[in-house]
Design a protein around this motif. Structure first.
Motif, PDB file in Angstrom:
ATOM      1  N   GLY A  93       6.369   5.198  -3.970  1.00  0.00           N
ATOM      2  CA  GLY A  93       7.148   4.030  -3.575  1.00  0.00           C
ATOM      3  C   GLY A  93       6.738   2.713  -4.202  1.00  0.00           C
ATOM      4  N   LEU A  94       5.759   2.719  -5.106  1.00  0.00           N
ATOM      5  CA  LEU A  94       5.300   1.484  -5.735  1.00  0.00           C
ATOM      6  C   LEU A  94       5.499   1.540  -7.245  1.00  0.00           C
ATOM      7  CD1 LEU A  94       1.983   0.790  -3.811  1.00  0.00           C
ATOM      8  CD2 LEU A  94       4.250  -0.093  -3.351  1.00  0.00           C
ATOM      9  N   ASN A  95       5.645   0.346  -7.852  1.00  0.00           N
ATOM     10  CA  ASN A  95       5.848   0.196  -9.294  1.00  0.00           C
ATOM     11  C   ASN A  95       7.064   0.999  -9.752  1.00  0.00           C
ATOM     12  OD1 ASN A  95       5.212  -0.965 -11.752  1.00  0.00           O
ATOM     13  ND2 ASN A  95       3.864   0.692 -12.363  1.00  0.00           N
ATOM     14  N   MET A  96       8.180   0.824  -9.046  1.00  0.00           N
ATOM     15  CA  MET A  96       9.405   1.549  -9.356  1.00  0.00           C
ATOM     16  C   MET A  96      10.067   0.974 -10.613  1.00  0.00           C
ATOM     17  SD  MET A  96       9.332   3.713  -6.950  1.00  0.00           S
ATOM     18  CE  MET A  96      10.911   4.485  -6.809  1.00  0.00           C
ATOM     19  N   VAL A  97      10.510   1.862 -11.501  1.00  0.00           N
ATOM     20  CA  VAL A  97      11.192   1.463 -12.729  1.00  0.00           C
ATOM     21  C   VAL A  97      12.486   2.256 -12.867  1.00  0.00           C
ATOM     22  CG1 VAL A  97       9.111   0.772 -13.965  1.00  0.00           C
ATOM     23  CG2 VAL A  97       9.887   3.129 -14.099  1.00  0.00           C
ATOM     24  N   LYS A  98      13.433   1.702 -13.636  1.00  0.00           N
ATOM     25  CA  LYS A  98      14.702   2.396 -13.892  1.00  0.00           C
ATOM     26  C   LYS A  98      14.634   3.065 -15.250  1.00  0.00           C
ATOM     27  CE  LYS A  98      17.606  -0.574 -11.104  1.00  0.00           C
ATOM     28  NZ  LYS A  98      18.781  -1.441 -11.066  1.00  0.00           N
ATOM     29  N   ARG A  99      15.082   4.303 -15.320  1.00  0.00           N
ATOM     30  CA  ARG A  99      15.108   5.052 -16.570  1.00  0.00           C
ATOM     31  C   ARG A  99      16.533   5.549 -16.804  1.00  0.00           C
ATOM     32  NH1 ARG A  99      11.391   2.874 -18.290  1.00  0.00           N
ATOM     33  NH2 ARG A  99       9.234   3.514 -18.124  1.00  0.00           N
ATOM     34  N   LYS A 115      12.247   5.767 -10.593  1.00  0.00           N
ATOM     35  CA  LYS A 115      11.056   6.566 -10.315  1.00  0.00           C
ATOM     36  C   LYS A 115       9.812   5.699 -10.405  1.00  0.00           C
ATOM     37  CE  LYS A 115      10.328   8.284 -15.014  1.00  0.00           C
ATOM     38  NZ  LYS A 115      10.095   9.464 -15.820  1.00  0.00           N
ATOM     39  N   GLU A 116       8.678   6.267  -9.963  1.00  0.00           N
ATOM     40  CA  GLU A 116       7.417   5.545  -9.998  1.00  0.00           C
ATOM     41  C   GLU A 116       6.842   5.550 -11.407  1.00  0.00           C
ATOM     42  OE1 GLU A 116       7.688   8.246  -7.841  1.00  0.00           O
ATOM     43  OE2 GLU A 116       7.647   7.360  -5.845  1.00  0.00           O
ATOM     44  N   ASN A 156       0.831  -1.199   0.000  1.00  0.00           N
ATOM     45  CA  ASN A 156       0.000   0.000   0.000  1.00  0.00           C
ATOM     46  C   ASN A 156       0.864   1.246   0.000  1.00  0.00           C
ATOM     47  OD1 ASN A 156       0.879  -0.391   2.568  1.00  0.00           O
ATOM     48  ND2 ASN A 156      -1.131  -0.594   3.482  1.00  0.00           N
ATOM     49  N   GLY A 157       0.258   2.346  -0.430  1.00  0.00           N
ATOM     50  CA  GLY A 157       0.966   3.612  -0.515  1.00  0.00           C
ATOM     51  C   GLY A 157      -0.010   4.751  -0.725  1.00  0.00           C
ATOM     52  N   GLU A 158       0.554   5.940  -0.901  1.00  0.00           N
ATOM     53  CA  GLU A 158      -0.248   7.152  -1.064  1.00  0.00           C
ATOM     54  C   GLU A 158      -0.225   7.581  -2.523  1.00  0.00           C
ATOM     55  OE1 GLU A 158      -0.225  11.808   0.387  1.00  0.00           O
ATOM     56  OE2 GLU A 158       1.111  10.373   1.342  1.00  0.00           O
ATOM     57  N   VAL A 159      -1.378   7.982  -3.031  1.00  0.00           N
ATOM     58  CA  VAL A 159      -1.502   8.424  -4.423  1.00  0.00           C
ATOM     59  C   VAL A 159      -0.868   9.808  -4.561  1.00  0.00           C
ATOM     60  CG1 VAL A 159      -3.096   9.016  -6.279  1.00  0.00           C
ATOM     61  CG2 VAL A 159      -3.587   7.084  -4.784  1.00  0.00           C
ATOM     62  N   ILE A 160       0.079   9.937  -5.511  1.00  0.00           N
ATOM     63  CA  ILE A 160       0.750  11.206  -5.779  1.00  0.00           C
ATOM     64  C   ILE A 160      -0.005  11.991  -6.850  1.00  0.00           C
ATOM     65  CG2 ILE A 160       2.874  12.278  -6.603  1.00  0.00           C
ATOM     66  CD1 ILE A 160       4.324   9.702  -5.768  1.00  0.00           C
ATOM     67  N   LYS A 161      -0.451  11.265  -7.897  1.00  0.00           N
ATOM     68  CA  LYS A 161      -1.086  11.915  -9.045  1.00  0.00           C
ATOM     69  C   LYS A 161      -2.074  10.946  -9.677  1.00  0.00           C
ATOM     70  CE  LYS A 161       0.082  13.786 -13.588  1.00  0.00           C
ATOM     71  NZ  LYS A 161       1.119  13.929 -14.599  1.00  0.00           N
ATOM     72  N   VAL A 162      -3.217  11.474 -10.125  1.00  0.00           N
ATOM     73  CA  VAL A 162      -4.211  10.672 -10.832  1.00  0.00           C
ATOM     74  C   VAL A 162      -4.395  11.257 -12.221  1.00  0.00           C
ATOM     75  CG1 VAL A 162      -6.593   9.858 -10.841  1.00  0.00           C
ATOM     76  CG2 VAL A 162      -5.398  10.126  -8.678  1.00  0.00           C
ATOM     77  N   SER A 163      -4.390  10.384 -13.234  1.00  0.00           N
ATOM     78  CA  SER A 163      -4.634  10.789 -14.621  1.00  0.00           C
ATOM     79  C   SER A 163      -5.922  10.134 -15.100  1.00  0.00           C
ATOM     80  CB  SER A 163      -3.472  10.354 -15.519  1.00  0.00           C
ATOM     81  OG  SER A 163      -2.264  10.901 -15.059  1.00  0.00           O
TER      82      SER A 163
END
Length: 104
Positions: free
Chosen positions: A38-44, A59-60, A21-28
């Motif tokens: 902190g969730l679904n982290m990917v490397k760019r 980043k998320e 679980n985590g906190e929503v930063i942005k909704v599209s």
């Protein structure tokens, strides 16, 4: 009125972060996705520019809204969201699991 909003505590239902679980930063709403801290982290891989240096940043990435559920304010378990109109005509969100108000 949206079921999942910025600042909500959510639980991931499917995918590599299932159960976290985590906190929503942005909704599209148009893309039907949300960024969760902190969730679904990917490397760019970042190219160097005048403003930033090169390197690999972590980043998320967005998560589809169907894979998220609002955490129940009472016990933190995933719950569905219902709507209720209060006496003064204000529409509020309610957790279906416990009946608690989600809105402040």
């Amino acid at each position: 009125m949206q079921k999942i909003r910025k600042g909500d505590k959510v639980v991931v239902l499917t995918g590599k972060d299932k159960g976290r679980n985590g906190e929503v930063i942005k909704v599209s709403p148009k893309e039907h996705s949300a960024l969760v801290r902190g969730l679904n982290m990917v490397k760019r891989h970042q190219r160097q520019t005048q403003k930033q240096e090169a390197g690999i940043i972590i980043k998320e990435a967005p998560i589809h809204l169907s894979n998220l559920a609002v955490a129940d304010p009472k016990d933190g378990n995933p719950t569905r969201v219902g709507f209720l109109i209060e006496g003064d005509g204000k529409k509020v969100r309610v957790a279906k699991r416990s009946g608690e108000l989600i809105d402040d």
